[in-house]
Design an enzyme around this catalytic site. Sequence first.
Site, PDB file in Angstrom:
ATOM      1  N   HIS A 135      -3.186 -52.820  17.194  1.00 34.04           N
ATOM      2  CA  HIS A 135      -2.224 -52.549  16.116  1.00 34.04           C
ATOM      3  C   HIS A 135      -2.937 -51.978  14.903  1.00 34.04           C
ATOM      4  CE1 HIS A 135       0.751 -54.007  12.883  1.00 34.04           C
ATOM      5  NE2 HIS A 135       1.323 -53.001  13.526  1.00 34.04           N
ATOM      6  N   GLU A 156      -1.616 -51.214  11.327  1.00 34.37           N
ATOM      7  CA  GLU A 156      -0.670 -51.110  10.213  1.00 34.37           C
ATOM      8  C   GLU A 156      -1.412 -50.376   9.102  1.00 34.37           C
ATOM      9  OE1 GLU A 156       2.760 -51.819   9.435  1.00 34.37           O
ATOM     10  OE2 GLU A 156       1.928 -50.480   7.917  1.00 34.37           O
ATOM     11  N   HIS A 182       5.551 -46.904  14.716  1.00 38.17           N
ATOM     12  CA  HIS A 182       6.634 -47.454  13.883  1.00 38.17           C
ATOM     13  C   HIS A 182       6.666 -46.743  12.533  1.00 38.17           C
ATOM     14  CE1 HIS A 182       8.052 -51.256  16.012  1.00 38.17           C
ATOM     15  NE2 HIS A 182       7.517 -50.449  16.900  1.00 38.17           N
ATOM     16  N   GLU A 183       7.859 -46.757  11.936  1.00 44.71           N
ATOM     17  CA  GLU A 183       8.109 -45.996  10.699  1.00 44.71           C
ATOM     18  C   GLU A 183       7.680 -44.543  10.885  1.00 44.71           C
ATOM     19  OE1 GLU A 183       6.014 -48.918  10.292  1.00 44.71           O
ATOM     20  OE2 GLU A 183       7.839 -50.083  10.284  1.00 44.71           O
ATOM     21  N   GLU A 200       9.659 -46.225  16.617  1.00 46.09           N
ATOM     22  CA  GLU A 200      10.718 -47.013  16.013  1.00 46.09           C
ATOM     23  C   GLU A 200      11.720 -46.026  15.405  1.00 46.09           C
ATOM     24  OE1 GLU A 200      10.880 -51.214  13.606  1.00 46.09           O
ATOM     25  OE2 GLU A 200       9.761 -49.593  12.718  1.00 46.09           O
ATOM     26  N   GLU A 210      13.867 -56.613  14.911  1.00 47.08           N
ATOM     27  CA  GLU A 210      13.227 -57.406  13.851  1.00 47.08           C
ATOM     28  C   GLU A 210      14.200 -57.714  12.713  1.00 47.08           C
ATOM     29  OE1 GLU A 210      10.134 -54.545  13.215  1.00 47.08           O
ATOM     30  OE2 GLU A 210      10.951 -53.909  11.290  1.00 47.08           O
TER      31      GLU A 210
HETATM   32  C1  NOJ Z   1       7.204 -53.049  10.663  1.00 47.51           C
HETATM   33  C2  NOJ Z   1       7.219 -52.854  12.128  1.00 47.51           C
HETATM   34  O1  NOJ Z   1       8.416 -52.295  12.558  1.00 47.51           O
HETATM   35  C3  NOJ Z   1       6.986 -54.186  12.793  1.00 47.51           C
HETATM   36  O2  NOJ Z   1       7.105 -54.063  14.181  1.00 47.51           O
HETATM   37  C4  NOJ Z   1       5.643 -54.718  12.378  1.00 47.51           C
HETATM   38  O3  NOJ Z   1       5.519 -56.022  12.887  1.00 47.51           O
HETATM   39  C5  NOJ Z   1       5.521 -54.779  10.858  1.00 47.51           C
HETATM   40  N1  NOJ Z   1       5.905 -53.553  10.266  1.00 47.51           N
HETATM   41  C6  NOJ Z   1       4.097 -55.093  10.423  1.00 47.51           C
HETATM   42  O4  NOJ Z   1       3.255 -54.027  10.778  1.00 47.51           O
END
Ligand code: NOJ
Length: 665
Positions: free
Chosen positions: A377, A379, A447-448, A466, A472
């Site tokens: 992951h 982020e 994601h995003e 996403e 979520e």
């Molecule tokens: C938003 C993401 O959609 C989610 O899947 C993730 O857990 C969180 N951000 C933290 O990165």
Amino acid sequence: MKLTKQITGLYVALTLLIGAVACNSNTNSVQSPDGTISFSVTIKEGKNAVYSVKADKKEILKPSELGFVIAGADTVTKFNLLSVETDSFDETWETVWGESRFVRNNYNEMLLNMQQYNGDLKLNLRVRVFDDGVAFRYEFPTQDVDSLVIMEELTTFNFADNHNAWYLPAADPYYEDHFYKKSIAELDTVRTPLTIEGLNGKYFAIHEAQLVDYPKMDLYGVGTNELKAQLVKWSSGEAAFIATPFVTPWRTMIIADRVGDLITSNLMLNLNEPCAIDDTSWIKPMKYIGIWWEMHLFYTTWYAGPRHGATTKRMKEYIDFAADNGIPGVLAEGWNIGWEGDWPRNQHFDFTKPYPDFNIKEITDYAKSKGIEVIGHHETAAWTTNYENQLDAAYDFYKSYGIDNVKTGYVNILMDGKERHDSQYGVRHYRKVVETAAKHGITIDNHEPVMPTGWQRTYPNLMTQEGIRGQEHDAWDLDGGNPPQFTTVAPFVRGLAGPMDFTFGTFNFDNPNSPHARVQTTIAKQLALYVVIYSPLQMASDLPENYRGNKAFDFIKDVPVDWDTTQVVDAVIGDYVVTARKDRNSDDWYVGAITDENAREYSLKLDFLAPDATYVAQIYADGDDADWVSNPTSFKYEEVQVTSNDTLQLKLATGGGTAIRFAKQ
Ligand code: NOJ
């Protein structure tokens, strides 16, 4: 091995130079291979160039505008036509993964070579007409000016009627909003895909394909039947900086007689370039679990501390569960330094420094011994420069531990504190990530994102994204979560842009930490969503302890993520969807049927099954007393022997569904 193999190779090049003359009044048209759809462009001296679209001889788009506002060149909407070329193309190619194994790409093409009226700018329009829709893009050929600044694109879509449209408002930077329905004349600024239920019984979806070095196109209404393109701008006000030669993304419109044909259309994929990766054997569609939902339920934390989620011990428990249940992947979020405090402000996420209680070597060795893939992951908090500076090192680091799959994230309103995710800046960043990941042998779950436009044909290491108000939100959203209707709309709007990492699989509907929010379905609907919503990576998002001993989990274990064929059996957007898919690696079929807040019965004809074959239908249905509000976990399982001549009576509870595996005997 190439992703894109030409299976039937009929390529007819009918390049026809009609004339290198400037025409005073001229309409040129091109028809779909089956002759039902036609696209015409009219260029008259001193007038704006316009295009129009007809289907079954009826007007679909009335004269609609073309052109740009270009810095220093004013408004470029009037042209001289220099020449016209036409072409035809027909091939069938094989996908690395997808909703169908083979895809036919069959179109007629028209290229209009044009020059700005009373000006020097050369601008061409390439049009492709398929049996399932139309597409066009602007091409800036090599010319004296080698760089241009596009301020606006002036494309419009002028519908013949004031149809109803299902839309996503343009407000949320992550496309994580509800879907709404209004007439075209009532629309404000909306995203694409924009899905239109025609008053004439047809369905249309406007979107784009192959958005590579350009901003996303939104649409805005002006109180009539016409929608206008609106490009997402840089913070400095420009839309796109381009160097000639340059081609824009394709502007696309699917035209369908049945609503399900929107989903099975491959127009967007066909308008992307064939696979750029020679050996795709390392790209594996799969199901995964992970240290994720427990953070969204606020049981554990991304940051290190007493409630840290991604510990060596917890990862091993997930790995054990995955290995015991045939789930190939385990995701770990919150494994690296940087999650302390208000982390979206953190410009210094470090992608090569695990927290001390996440022993990456021990974890990946253990996963390897059990045949499990660890999913990494990243982020980034949308600090893209920080990420780009570390890209090679970050991927090398993961690869050195045998991690081949990475989920990326961009939680922040702006990239680098300045630019929008779907600006040219953002698009360039996402493309760089996907291309760099491909070089390193890494797949991406993004994601995003910027709204997808079919890159997975060229880079099938871009597995899923996403850009949807995924599950979520059901863990914590102050509005309570996605209402039951949401997933009956999502496949027909966001779903047309490509795979969605929606992350369903909830079996336990209580969240003491956010009692205001809930997954608003029954358990059987959670299962059915694995068939209805497509992604080559599908998460079983609940905690292992909520799956153990539950018969319903057998469906998640069995359901494939890669399909040979897809059929949308029946649907009404916003009410219900029934989807049938055949597994790519066996003779089994799967059906997912879902409903909105209304309970309903449905007679499912099994005529999609192979004739002369017997199947055992393993049916996971809502219990007689199931409903999403008070009894979401009630479900029943039964097995019946069926053939393609049979019909099954499905009973869907409120917010419910049915999931069926048809195991061929
Ligand atoms: C938003 C993401 O959609 C989610 O899947 C993730 O857990 C969180 N951000 C933290 O990165």
